[in-house]
Design an enzyme around this catalytic site. Structure first.
Site, PDB file in Angstrom:
ATOM      1  N   MET A  15      66.350  26.808 -16.689  1.00 38.64           N
ATOM      2  CA  MET A  15      66.489  27.887 -15.710  1.00 38.64           C
ATOM      3  C   MET A  15      66.752  27.279 -14.326  1.00 38.64           C
ATOM      4  SD  MET A  15      64.120  31.020 -16.919  1.00 38.64           S
ATOM      5  CE  MET A  15      62.540  30.414 -16.373  1.00 38.64           C
ATOM      6  N   GLY A  52      61.578  16.067 -15.173  1.00 41.01           N
ATOM      7  CA  GLY A  52      61.296  16.482 -16.557  1.00 41.01           C
ATOM      8  C   GLY A  52      62.573  16.958 -17.244  1.00 41.01           C
ATOM      9  N   HIS A  53      63.317  17.835 -16.555  1.00 38.69           N
ATOM     10  CA  HIS A  53      64.590  18.302 -17.124  1.00 38.69           C
ATOM     11  C   HIS A  53      65.557  17.128 -17.334  1.00 38.69           C
ATOM     12  CE1 HIS A  53      63.455  22.092 -14.828  1.00 38.69           C
ATOM     13  NE2 HIS A  53      63.636  22.559 -16.053  1.00 38.69           N
ATOM     14  N   GLU A  55      57.698  19.539 -23.877  1.00 30.48           N
ATOM     15  CA  GLU A  55      56.413  19.915 -24.497  1.00 30.48           C
ATOM     16  C   GLU A  55      55.422  20.537 -23.522  1.00 30.48           C
ATOM     17  OE1 GLU A  55      55.259  16.348 -26.598  1.00 30.48           O
ATOM     18  OE2 GLU A  55      56.001  17.197 -28.481  1.00 30.48           O
ATOM     19  N   ASP A  98      55.913  23.290 -22.293  1.00 32.78           N
ATOM     20  CA  ASP A  98      55.927  24.637 -22.874  1.00 32.78           C
ATOM     21  C   ASP A  98      55.708  24.503 -24.383  1.00 32.78           C
ATOM     22  OD1 ASP A  98      56.716  26.257 -20.460  1.00 32.78           O
ATOM     23  OD2 ASP A  98      58.328  24.783 -20.493  1.00 32.78           O
ATOM     24  N   GLN A 114      56.179  27.625 -26.412  1.00 33.29           N
ATOM     25  CA  GLN A 114      57.584  28.051 -26.470  1.00 33.29           C
ATOM     26  C   GLN A 114      58.324  27.342 -27.607  1.00 33.29           C
ATOM     27  OE1 GLN A 114      60.380  28.931 -23.041  1.00 33.29           O
ATOM     28  NE2 GLN A 114      60.833  26.776 -23.310  1.00 33.29           N
ATOM     29  N   LEU A 139      55.314  18.105 -14.277  1.00 30.88           N
ATOM     30  CA  LEU A 139      56.457  18.544 -13.467  1.00 30.88           C
ATOM     31  C   LEU A 139      56.877  19.941 -13.908  1.00 30.88           C
ATOM     32  CD1 LEU A 139      58.623  15.304 -13.154  1.00 30.88           C
ATOM     33  CD2 LEU A 139      56.802  16.159 -11.655  1.00 30.88           C
ATOM     34  N   SER A 140      57.139  20.775 -12.922  1.00 34.60           N
ATOM     35  CA  SER A 140      57.532  22.161 -13.191  1.00 34.60           C
ATOM     36  C   SER A 140      58.341  22.646 -11.999  1.00 34.60           C
ATOM     37  CB  SER A 140      56.272  23.034 -13.322  1.00 34.60           C
ATOM     38  OG  SER A 140      56.612  24.398 -13.182  1.00 34.60           O
ATOM     39  N   ARG A 177      58.125  25.407 -10.775  1.00 34.90           N
ATOM     40  CA  ARG A 177      57.211  26.210  -9.956  1.00 34.90           C
ATOM     41  C   ARG A 177      56.405  25.378  -8.966  1.00 34.90           C
ATOM     42  NH1 ARG A 177      56.600  31.382 -12.476  1.00 34.90           N
ATOM     43  NH2 ARG A 177      57.516  31.346 -14.549  1.00 34.90           N
TER      44      ARG A 177
HETATM   45  O1  PAF Z   1      61.814  26.757 -20.633  1.00 33.39           O
HETATM   46  C1  PAF Z   1      62.650  27.370 -19.938  1.00 33.39           C
HETATM   47  O2  PAF Z   1      63.065  26.933 -18.856  1.00 33.39           O
HETATM   48  C2  PAF Z   1      63.180  28.715 -20.429  1.00 33.39           C
HETATM   49  O3  PAF Z   1      62.181  29.446 -21.065  1.00 33.39           O
HETATM   50  C3  PAF Z   1      64.425  28.586 -21.318  1.00 33.39           C
HETATM   51  C4  PAF Z   1      64.115  27.869 -22.617  1.00 33.39           C
HETATM   52  C5  PAF Z   1      65.518  27.841 -20.564  1.00 33.39           C
HETATM   53  C6  PAF Z   1      64.967  29.979 -21.670  1.00 33.39           C
HETATM   54  O4  PAF Z   1      65.321  30.696 -20.532  1.00 33.39           O
END
Ligand code: PAF
Length: 288
Positions: A30, A36-37, A152, A154, A157, A188-189, A191
């Site tokens: 998002m 992290g990403h 991980e 999330d 998720q 890391l987030s 937010r």
């Molecule tokens: O983890 C996230 O950033 C979101 O939930 C995802 C998997 C990109 C779906 O919008």
């Protein structure tokens, strides 16, 4: 790295790549990207011929409109980071492109996500996982990746997405990647950017409490371990635990005794002021 804005363009790009025999990795995000990403992107780049990263703040997974409005957006910075991490393409569509006529005009489809979607985040954020399943299944159908990468942090998720691909018959390898932390331990987030300097100073106490509780758990019951974490975090100014559950990592059902499962994880959500932070820790790991 090419920037694609439409479903047609990304589908055409992926078909061309697959046509020449390339494997495709997808990293759904998002945006407001952090290290992290980037670790997910680097892993995808190392395991696939082509890596597509989606950047889309999905409105249907936010149950709180203020949370959606305040979610950080930094598209230009994101694109620079993705280019230097070696991404092949970024898919950054508009809301109208993904949900023509708006999110509420979409055909109603209720995903079968199993019990994993009912507990913890599912309980505190009604509709959240249906929204995640809606966008992730759409991305899987558009990009048709061989592998998809998720962090991980999330933890729940990932379990829900695994259930979703099973019930929807989608064939993709889900690759779960370890949590990336700041030097002081804070997971890391995106937010974290919303924390005030004072809140940022105390937020690492979440991981510190979880980490110390692993040692504590070796000589204490599940209940005592649970309570010690909640009490310690709630005693810190600005922090308030929304839930902390010690669960069987395979089913996400809470456990009462440590020997109920070979794989036990503690999942926590803490409000730091108005910012909702999540984290988790493994108490027991399967031997192999
Ligand atoms: O983890 C996230 O950033 C979101 O939930 C995802 C998997 C990109 C779906 O919008």
């Amino acid at each position: 790295m090419i920037i694609l804005r439409t479903i047609n363009d990304v589908s055409r790009y992926v078909s061309e790549q697959k046509g020449r025999g390339a494997s495709v990795g997808l990293v759904p995000t998002m945006g407001a990207l952090h290290a992290g990403h980037i670790s997910l992107v680097e892993k995808a780049v190392s395991e696939n011929d082509v890596t597509v990263v989606s950047v889309f703040v999905n409105p249907t997974q936010f149950n709180n409109p203020d949370d959606l409005a305040s979610y950080p957006r930094k598209e230009e910075d994101d694109f620079k980071l993705l280019a230097s991490a070696g991404a092949s393409a970024v898919f950054a569509p508009s809301v109208e492109e993904v949900y023509p006529g708006g999110p509420s005009a979409q055909p109603q489809h209720v995903f079968d996500l199993g019990m994993a979607a009912e507990v913890m985040e599912g309980k505190y954020r009604p509709g959240h996982f249906q929204g995640v399943a809606q966008i992730v299944s759409k991305l899987f159908r558009i990009v048709n990746p061989d592998r998809a990468y998720f962090g991980e942090k999330d933890f729940q998720q990932i379990a829900v997405i695994r259930n979703m691909i099973k019930s929807e018959g989608i064939n993709v390898d889900i690759v779960a990647c370890p949590i990336k932390r700041a030097d002081d331990g804070l997971a890391l987030s995106s937010r974290n950017a919303l924390l005030s300097p004072e809140q940022r100073k105390v937020a690492p106490e979440i991981h510190a409490a979880l980490k110390d509780s692993v040692e504590y758990s070796l000589s204490h019951s599940v209940r005592a371990t649970h309570d010690s974490v909640v009490e310690r975090i709630n005693a810190v100014p600005h922090l308030e635990v929304e839930y902390f559950e010690i669960v069987d990592a395979r089913t996400l059902a809470t456990i009462d005794e440590w020997d109920e499962s070979p794989w036990v994880v503690g999942c926590i959500t803490v409000y730091c002021g108005k910012v909702r932070l999540i984290d988790n820790i493994a108490y027991r790991l399967p031997k192999d």
